[in-house]
Design a protein around this motif. Sequence first.
Motif, short mmCIF file in Angstrom:
data_model
loop_
_atom_site.label_atom_id
_atom_site.label_comp_id
_atom_site.label_asym_id
_atom_site.label_seq_id
_atom_site.Cartn_x
_atom_site.Cartn_y
_atom_site.Cartn_z
N GLY A 85 136.57 62.66 79.95
CA GLY A 85 135.96 61.69 79.05
C GLY A 85 134.45 61.73 79.12
N GLN A 86 133.92 61.73 80.33
CA GLN A 86 132.46 61.79 80.52
C GLN A 86 131.89 63.09 79.97
N LEU A 87 132.56 64.20 80.26
CA LEU A 87 132.07 65.50 79.80
C LEU A 87 132.09 65.60 78.28
N LEU A 88 133.16 65.12 77.66
CA LEU A 88 133.24 65.20 76.20
C LEU A 88 132.28 64.23 75.52
N ASN A 89 132.13 63.02 76.06
CA ASN A 89 131.14 62.10 75.49
C ASN A 89 129.74 62.71 75.56
N ASP A 90 129.40 63.34 76.69
CA ASP A 90 128.11 64.00 76.84
C ASP A 90 127.98 65.22 75.93
N GLY A 91 129.12 65.83 75.56
CA GLY A 91 129.12 67.03 74.73
C GLY A 91 129.23 66.76 73.23
N GLY A 92 129.06 65.50 72.83
CA GLY A 92 129.04 65.20 71.41
C GLY A 92 130.34 64.68 70.82
N TYR A 93 131.31 64.39 71.66
CA TYR A 93 132.58 63.84 71.19
C TYR A 93 132.59 62.32 71.35
N TYR A 94 133.49 61.69 70.64
CA TYR A 94 133.84 60.29 70.85
C TYR A 94 135.14 60.33 71.62
N ALA A 95 135.09 60.10 72.92
CA ALA A 95 136.27 60.20 73.78
C ALA A 95 136.94 58.83 73.88
N ALA A 96 138.18 58.76 73.39
CA ALA A 96 138.93 57.51 73.38
C ALA A 96 140.19 57.65 74.21
N HIS A 97 140.67 56.52 74.70
CA HIS A 97 141.89 56.51 75.52
C HIS A 97 142.74 55.31 75.14
N ALA A 98 144.06 55.54 75.15
CA ALA A 98 145.02 54.45 75.02
C ALA A 98 146.16 54.71 75.99
N GLY A 99 146.58 53.66 76.71
CA GLY A 99 147.74 53.77 77.58
C GLY A 99 147.43 53.95 79.04
N LYS A 100 148.35 54.61 79.70
CA LYS A 100 148.30 54.77 81.15
C LYS A 100 147.20 55.73 81.57
N TRP A 101 146.47 55.36 82.59
CA TRP A 101 145.46 56.22 83.21
C TRP A 101 145.88 56.50 84.64
#
Length: 167
Positions: A85-101
Amino acid sequence: MNKPNIVLISVDELHYAALSCLGNQYVSTPTIDSIFARGVSFDAAYCTNPVCSPARSSWATGLYTSENCTFTTFSCFLENIPDIGQLLNDGGYYAAHAGKWHVDGRDLRKSFHCLYYGNDEISAYGAEVFDCATTHAALSFLDSYTGNKPFYLQLGYINPHDNCEYM
């Protein structure tokens, strides 16, 4: 080059041979079969530590559990290791999550835009409630996302884990 939108569906304890798209003659999985036909399957992927939290920590970091120090279900993720998530947000993505982590030591909200996470951390129980809510959050996101960045949507499902717990 345009970056593609990515949806990663993570489920607990689903063996590849349990899917009709991969040859199971006794189980019908039409929805997964449809996703499989239009997506990417990691046919040669192996889990180096087949325990819930260590397995998730491994694919979230791209590291062996011996490198990110998540050897057991209650091991804490090292704070200095970035996750997907951190890598993709830094790489220009909108990183979203739903559910179990279910990765101890990492606040999901610092890595992802949380669509649904429950009042308490979703762990290895309650799939009948949490998996439905995860799906509704994902569908709502997919129907309404209008951001100017490509998105990465990570979905964490519990089942078929619960089926293993209560048999």
